[in-house]
Design an enzyme around this catalytic site. Sequence first.
Site, PDB file in Angstrom:
ATOM      1  N   GLY A 149       0.684  -1.151   0.002  1.00  0.00           N
ATOM      2  CA  GLY A 149       0.080  -0.059   0.113  1.00  0.00           C
ATOM      3  C   GLY A 149       0.981   1.370   0.035  1.00  0.00           C
ATOM      4  O   GLY A 149       0.582   2.405  -0.461  1.00  0.00           O
ATOM      5  N   ILE A 150       1.980   1.230   0.971  1.00  0.00           N
ATOM      6  CA  ILE A 150       2.658   2.494   0.778  1.00  0.00           C
ATOM      7  C   ILE A 150       3.447   2.716  -0.613  1.00  0.00           C
ATOM      8  O   ILE A 150       3.599   3.765  -1.088  1.00  0.00           O
ATOM      9  CB  ILE A 150       3.785   2.323   1.844  1.00  0.00           C
ATOM     10  CG1 ILE A 150       3.248   1.977   3.348  1.00  0.00           C
ATOM     11  CG2 ILE A 150       4.818   3.508   1.932  1.00  0.00           C
ATOM     12  CD1 ILE A 150       4.232   1.910   4.314  1.00  0.00           C
ATOM     13  N   ARG A 230      10.097  -0.873   8.977  1.00  0.00           N
ATOM     14  CA  ARG A 230      10.301  -1.129  10.186  1.00  0.00           C
ATOM     15  C   ARG A 230      11.988  -0.911  10.427  1.00  0.00           C
ATOM     16  O   ARG A 230      12.528  -1.266   9.733  1.00  0.00           O
ATOM     17  CB  ARG A 230      10.226  -2.616  10.447  1.00  0.00           C
ATOM     18  CG  ARG A 230       8.663  -2.906  10.753  1.00  0.00           C
ATOM     19  CD  ARG A 230       8.013  -2.572  12.101  1.00  0.00           C
ATOM     20  NE  ARG A 230       6.893  -2.992  12.295  1.00  0.00           N
ATOM     21  CZ  ARG A 230       5.732  -2.121  12.355  1.00  0.00           C
ATOM     22  NH1 ARG A 230       5.682  -1.129  11.979  1.00  0.00           N
ATOM     23  NH2 ARG A 230       4.481  -2.727  12.459  1.00  0.00           N
ATOM     24  N   ASP A 254      11.633   7.087  10.131  1.00  0.00           N
ATOM     25  CA  ASP A 254      10.660   7.113  10.786  1.00  0.00           C
ATOM     26  C   ASP A 254      10.544   5.989  11.832  1.00  0.00           C
ATOM     27  O   ASP A 254       9.671   5.820  12.864  1.00  0.00           O
ATOM     28  CB  ASP A 254       9.164   7.005   9.798  1.00  0.00           C
ATOM     29  CG  ASP A 254       7.791   7.392  10.897  1.00  0.00           C
ATOM     30  OD1 ASP A 254       7.969   8.552  11.501  1.00  0.00           O
ATOM     31  OD2 ASP A 254       6.883   6.549  10.763  1.00  0.00           O
ATOM     32  N   GLU A 259      14.016   0.839  18.876  1.00  0.00           N
ATOM     33  CA  GLU A 259      13.192   1.925  18.940  1.00  0.00           C
ATOM     34  C   GLU A 259      12.100   1.867  20.248  1.00  0.00           C
ATOM     35  O   GLU A 259      11.839   0.906  20.630  1.00  0.00           O
ATOM     36  CB  GLU A 259      12.092   1.796  17.779  1.00  0.00           C
ATOM     37  CG  GLU A 259      11.038   2.820  17.680  1.00  0.00           C
ATOM     38  CD  GLU A 259      10.314   2.734  16.630  1.00  0.00           C
ATOM     39  OE1 GLU A 259      10.868   2.148  15.224  1.00  0.00           O
ATOM     40  OE2 GLU A 259       8.976   2.472  16.382  1.00  0.00           O
ATOM     41  N   HIS A 278       8.271   7.425  14.758  1.00  0.00           N
ATOM     42  CA  HIS A 278       7.417   6.690  14.339  1.00  0.00           C
ATOM     43  C   HIS A 278       5.793   7.335  14.294  1.00  0.00           C
ATOM     44  O   HIS A 278       5.098   7.006  14.893  1.00  0.00           O
ATOM     45  CB  HIS A 278       7.303   5.454  15.284  1.00  0.00           C
ATOM     46  CG  HIS A 278       6.749   4.183  14.782  1.00  0.00           C
ATOM     47  ND1 HIS A 278       7.150   2.891  14.828  1.00  0.00           N
ATOM     48  CD2 HIS A 278       5.594   3.888  13.711  1.00  0.00           C
ATOM     49  CE1 HIS A 278       6.606   2.106  14.218  1.00  0.00           C
ATOM     50  NE2 HIS A 278       5.617   2.648  13.389  1.00  0.00           N
ATOM     51  N   ALA A 280       4.705   8.477  11.165  1.00  0.00           N
ATOM     52  CA  ALA A 280       4.192   8.558   9.653  1.00  0.00           C
ATOM     53  C   ALA A 280       2.534   8.286  10.009  1.00  0.00           C
ATOM     54  O   ALA A 280       1.870   8.762   8.946  1.00  0.00           O
ATOM     55  CB  ALA A 280       4.804   7.550   8.861  1.00  0.00           C
TER      56      ALA A 280
END
Lengths: 317, 317
Positions: A149-150, A230, A254, A259, A278, A280
Amino acid sequence: MLTVCVAPGGKPLIEEAVRAGGGQVVGDPHGAEALVWTDSRPDGVREYLTPSVRWVQLPSAGIERWTREGLVDSSRLWTSAAGAYGPQVAEHALALLLAGVHGLHRAARRRTWQRDRHGEQRGERQGDRQGGVRGGLRGATVAVVGAGGIGRALIPALRALGADVVAVNRSGTPVEGASETVRFDGLAGVWPRADHVVLAAPATPETYRMVGREQLRAMPRHAWLVNVARGELVDTGALLDALRAGEIGGAALDVTDPEPLPDGHGLWDEPNVLITPHDANPEALFTRGLAERVRENVARYVRGEPLLGRIDPARGY
Amino acid sequence: MLTVCVAPGGKPLIEEAVRAGGGQVVGDPHGAEALVWTDSRPDGVREYLTPSVRWVQLPSAGIERWTREGLVDSSRLWTSAAGAYGPQVAEHALALLLAGVHGLHRAARRRTWQRDRHGEQRGERQGDRQGGVRGGLRGATVAVVGAGGIGRALIPALRALGADVVAVNRSGTPVEGASETVRFDGLAGVWPRADHVVLAAPATPETYRMVGREQLRAMPRHAWLVNVARGELVDTGALLDALRAGEIGGAALDVTDPEPLPDGHGLWDEPNVLITPHDANPEALFTRGLAERVRENVARYVRGEPLLGRIDPARGY
């Protein structure tokens, strides 16, 4: 009627989406046919996985936290939200890429019209080397790794800016808008000729640290690496080394590994690094995107049609 | 054969473009039929404006420095480079807008994963107010003021991101890709319904400080103002007041008034300001863009066709 349990906790927008799709919201997972899980963490999900639940809709596009805990099996139908947030994450990816290429990360830190001598000279030198690609995506080649999708939302925007897109996916099936689609196992040939790289692939054992020392060395020295997928897709230590050695133009992230990125980590000190924590897919858009997906999938389930984002337990996404 | 003087100083790429267009490069302006001026300042141009020169190609899209000195008259043909740099300036404009909307200016200044409480809370509150537009251009309305080369290049990219575009130009002639085109004199109705505004209009008496206190107050509180045209289009004092009062979301400026913006100016202290020092069109791309335009216009002149960027001395652009 399809009975759907929305958990954990009440989410009015999501419950509304269930009803709009033709389902009935029930509070008790015992007897419910479907479960919509609204928390990005799987904590506590087991008690909701009752024998009656035939379908589980997860809230994230990336589902490695569920697969890691062995939750996703073929005893029921699992769907991720893959693609539901594509357009908004794609836009964030484009924002990061353009910011890097146009030096906005440095501009944001300046408090004087005069260019910072160190950072800018480095930028100029890179610009000379690459024959004018500095200053724009027009005419540049951008590799989009992962064509879900991205990627599919990002490609038309890159094209509108005059960039050439090399899409990379698992199958090699041509991706619309890309001038070329390369299979994952052909990535070695992509790094040297991509002016910039955007990572938008799922986290799987196959993509774990797919960008390491060797890949970074193969990229052009002006290349920006953008990661909106990721953190685990990138070997952070190798990235830091590459940035310090000037082997790539910069990194806009992002997501990071680890993390959250700890205070004092070397990446915070690099002049050509831009980090968004993170975000976005901020909360407001997250709920809106999930609600749209829930409505659509409930309606499909009711009509007996294939669901969006169906997870293949064997592949892990 | 068309004789062309390229001045001041030698510019091999431009001279090559003259020849590629079918012209002959001559060193002496006396006897030359055309003059290509390659410096963004008009200093010293008068001695090159000999009686033989029938056509002058200027290097900039904005020509107010030439009109201000009374150089542009109807005794000869004048052409600007309007449109020649459109795509690259448009890309910079998009980079600035996306950076603002996605909070990259704040991210670039952070050295910790934790969001800065003050700036982010302000951002969140704005996001709530606008019903989810924060986080993206998708579904947002962007006003593009000035529909020349920059505007025309910007609109398809905004559309690819799912934004709705209101174009504003002098004539009101519909602009391709815009869902609506408004005449300059209808601008008052545009400010309140534009989520964001991009200024890409020429500097003329009509556009001088077109964005002032009243216009800023009329914009939504989440609106970002992007200026890639000329600093004089914005009343800087009013902008600073509006930012301090939280009347708009932020400002991303490639041009300022005064320019350069002095050290210590209040704009440098504003958390929601992003400034690039007039570098939407860096030198390397500038020469490349001008060379393309010179080749095209020389070829058109030789064939007796209308030139690109012809200046109307009465309008001043």
